[in-house]
Design a protein around this motif. Structure first.
Motif, PDB file in Angstrom:
ATOM      1  N   LEU A 195      22.833  15.297  68.422  1.00 25.92           N
ATOM      2  CA  LEU A 195      22.218  16.413  67.702  1.00 25.92           C
ATOM      3  C   LEU A 195      23.328  17.243  67.069  1.00 25.92           C
ATOM      4  O   LEU A 195      23.811  18.219  67.635  1.00 25.92           O
ATOM      5  CB  LEU A 195      21.378  17.269  68.650  1.00 25.92           C
ATOM      6  CG  LEU A 195      20.578  18.410  68.006  1.00 25.92           C
ATOM      7  CD1 LEU A 195      19.625  17.875  66.946  1.00 25.92           C
ATOM      8  CD2 LEU A 195      19.824  19.194  69.064  1.00 25.92           C
ATOM      9  N   THR A 196      23.737  16.828  65.876  1.00 27.93           N
ATOM     10  CA  THR A 196      24.788  17.540  65.158  1.00 27.93           C
ATOM     11  C   THR A 196      24.216  18.818  64.545  1.00 27.93           C
ATOM     12  O   THR A 196      22.996  18.945  64.377  1.00 27.93           O
ATOM     13  CB  THR A 196      25.363  16.665  64.035  1.00 27.93           C
ATOM     14  OG1 THR A 196      24.321  16.410  63.076  1.00 27.93           O
ATOM     15  CG2 THR A 196      25.884  15.349  64.579  1.00 27.93           C
ATOM     16  N   PRO A 197      25.076  19.771  64.190  1.00 26.55           N
ATOM     17  CA  PRO A 197      24.573  20.974  63.515  1.00 26.55           C
ATOM     18  C   PRO A 197      23.802  20.640  62.240  1.00 26.55           C
ATOM     19  O   PRO A 197      22.786  21.270  61.942  1.00 26.55           O
ATOM     20  CB  PRO A 197      25.858  21.756  63.208  1.00 26.55           C
ATOM     21  CG  PRO A 197      26.809  21.348  64.277  1.00 26.55           C
ATOM     22  CD  PRO A 197      26.517  19.890  64.504  1.00 26.55           C
ATOM     23  N   ILE A 238      31.159  21.399  56.970  1.00 24.78           N
ATOM     24  CA  ILE A 238      30.798  21.191  55.560  1.00 24.78           C
ATOM     25  C   ILE A 238      29.399  20.592  55.481  1.00 24.78           C
ATOM     26  O   ILE A 238      28.574  21.004  54.666  1.00 24.78           O
ATOM     27  CB  ILE A 238      31.816  20.266  54.866  1.00 24.78           C
ATOM     28  CG1 ILE A 238      33.191  20.936  54.804  1.00 24.78           C
ATOM     29  CG2 ILE A 238      31.348  19.903  53.459  1.00 24.78           C
ATOM     30  CD1 ILE A 238      34.292  20.045  54.244  1.00 24.78           C
ATOM     31  N   TRP A 239      29.116  19.625  56.355  1.00 26.74           N
ATOM     32  CA  TRP A 239      27.795  18.978  56.355  1.00 26.74           C
ATOM     33  C   TRP A 239      26.704  19.964  56.753  1.00 26.74           C
ATOM     34  O   TRP A 239      25.615  19.955  56.192  1.00 26.74           O
ATOM     35  CB  TRP A 239      27.812  17.775  57.295  1.00 26.74           C
ATOM     36  CG  TRP A 239      27.649  16.478  56.564  1.00 26.74           C
ATOM     37  CD1 TRP A 239      26.615  15.593  56.678  1.00 26.74           C
ATOM     38  CD2 TRP A 239      28.523  15.929  55.573  1.00 26.74           C
ATOM     39  NE1 TRP A 239      26.809  14.530  55.813  1.00 26.74           N
ATOM     40  CE2 TRP A 239      27.974  14.705  55.138  1.00 26.74           C
ATOM     41  CE3 TRP A 239      29.737  16.348  55.021  1.00 26.74           C
ATOM     42  CZ2 TRP A 239      28.567  13.909  54.170  1.00 26.74           C
ATOM     43  CZ3 TRP A 239      30.348  15.558  54.051  1.00 26.74           C
ATOM     44  CH2 TRP A 239      29.757  14.354  53.640  1.00 26.74           C
ATOM     45  N   GLU A 240      27.009  20.818  57.726  1.00 27.38           N
ATOM     46  CA  GLU A 240      26.029  21.825  58.136  1.00 27.38           C
ATOM     47  C   GLU A 240      25.731  22.776  56.979  1.00 27.38           C
ATOM     48  O   GLU A 240      24.569  23.110  56.716  1.00 27.38           O
ATOM     49  CB  GLU A 240      26.551  22.611  59.335  1.00 27.38           C
ATOM     50  CG  GLU A 240      25.568  23.658  59.839  1.00 27.38           C
ATOM     51  CD  GLU A 240      26.105  24.438  61.023  1.00 27.38           C
ATOM     52  OE1 GLU A 240      25.314  25.194  61.628  1.00 27.38           O
ATOM     53  OE2 GLU A 240      27.305  24.304  61.344  1.00 27.38           O
ATOM     54  N   ALA A 241      26.762  23.212  56.279  1.00 20.11           N
ATOM     55  CA  ALA A 241      26.565  24.098  55.129  1.00 20.11           C
ATOM     56  C   ALA A 241      25.778  23.407  54.027  1.00 20.11           C
ATOM     57  O   ALA A 241      24.954  24.029  53.346  1.00 20.11           O
ATOM     58  CB  ALA A 241      27.926  24.564  54.606  1.00 20.11           C
ATOM     59  N   THR A 242      26.011  22.121  53.869  1.00 17.33           N
ATOM     60  CA  THR A 242      25.286  21.365  52.841  1.00 17.33           C
ATOM     61  C   THR A 242      23.805  21.278  53.181  1.00 17.33           C
ATOM     62  O   THR A 242      22.940  21.460  52.306  1.00 17.33           O
ATOM     63  CB  THR A 242      25.884  19.953  52.697  1.00 17.33           C
ATOM     64  OG1 THR A 242      27.274  20.063  52.355  1.00 17.33           O
ATOM     65  CG2 THR A 242      25.164  19.174  51.602  1.00 17.33           C
ATOM     66  N   MET A 243      23.485  21.016  54.435  1.00 14.51           N
ATOM     67  CA  MET A 243      22.085  20.976  54.844  1.00 14.51           C
ATOM     68  C   MET A 243      21.432  22.350  54.696  1.00 14.51           C
ATOM     69  O   MET A 243      20.245  22.461  54.348  1.00 14.51           O
ATOM     70  CB  MET A 243      21.960  20.486  56.292  1.00 14.51           C
ATOM     71  CG  MET A 243      22.236  19.004  56.466  1.00 14.51           C
ATOM     72  SD  MET A 243      21.069  17.963  55.540  1.00 14.51           S
ATOM     73  CE  MET A 243      21.696  16.336  55.938  1.00 14.51           C
ATOM     74  N   GLY A 244      22.196  23.405  54.950  1.00 12.55           N
ATOM     75  CA  GLY A 244      21.675  24.744  54.736  1.00 12.55           C
ATOM     76  C   GLY A 244      21.361  25.000  53.276  1.00 12.55           C
ATOM     77  O   GLY A 244      20.346  25.621  52.935  1.00 12.55           O
TER      78      GLY A 244
END
Length: 205
Positions: A122-124, A62-68
């Motif tokens: 280094l998280t997505p 969810i966090w990766e999608a949010t940063m995207g």
């Protein structure tokens, strides 16, 4: 943007994913991003946690999608702001002010960025944030090269340092506005701050 008054139970999959991201951004505006749980996101959307995990395998996803989402919208916004402006320096100023308006519209975004970047691993999501900074810097480098070619900036200017200072100046304004508890103050400060930045890179030797 989806709110707690807008049920998302029957949205198609793509819209559900988008609504999840928008809920995270909205929640981050009023609470510590590290405290945002999948339960809080589900409650905000008026769905179950199980419904969330049918579209995202984990909270990190969810966090990766949010940063995207942040990267796509911020870069699109600054590109639109600079489009059609003949003067490279004026285009940089338009990008600066457009970025400021993005922060005012989405105050949860810098809270998430500041919360994610200091993490040791280094998280997505952190990798996505780093890519955003890199792509932003590439745009600045291009405009600075044009500004040198047309005589708006001195050929001796260190583009790398100037790009770092551009982004860092916005980050500093954002941090001060968050500390003051009034994100809209960045609108008042940004024009004066950019004027100092512009004079500095014009006189760089």
């Amino acid at each position: 943007m989806t709110t707690s008054n807008t049920p998302t139970k029957h949205l198609p999959a793509d819209e559900r994913r988008a609504a999840t991201v928008e809920s995270v951004v909205a929640l981050a505006a009023s609470c510590n991003p590290s405290d945002i749980t999948t339960a809080a996101i589900a409650e905000h959307m008026q769905v179950t946690q199980g419904a969330l995990f049918r579209h995202f395998p984990s909270k990190d996803a969810i966090w990766e999608a949010t940063m995207g989402w942040v990267a796509e919208r911020l870069l699109s916004r600054i590109d639109r702001a600079a489009k059609g402006i003949a003067s490279p320096l004026a285009a940089m100023e338009a990008m600066f002010m457009s970025h400021v308006e993005f922060v005012v519209a989405h105050p949860g975004v810098p809270r998430m960025m500041f919360g994610e970047l200091p993490r040791a691993e280094l998280t997505p999501a952190k990798r996505m944030a780093q890519t955003l900074i890199q792509r932003y810097g590439e745009r600045l480098h291009g405009l600075m090269a044009q500004a040198k070619a047309c005589g708006e900036l001195p050929p001796e200017l260190d583009n790398e340092a100037a790009a770092t200072l551009f982004i860092g100046t916005i980050q500093g304004l954002v941090m001060q506005s968050l500390l003051a508890g009034d994100v809209t103050r960045i609108r008042r400060d940004a024009p004066r701050v950019f004027d100092i930045y512009r004079r500095g890179i014009r006189s760089a030797a």
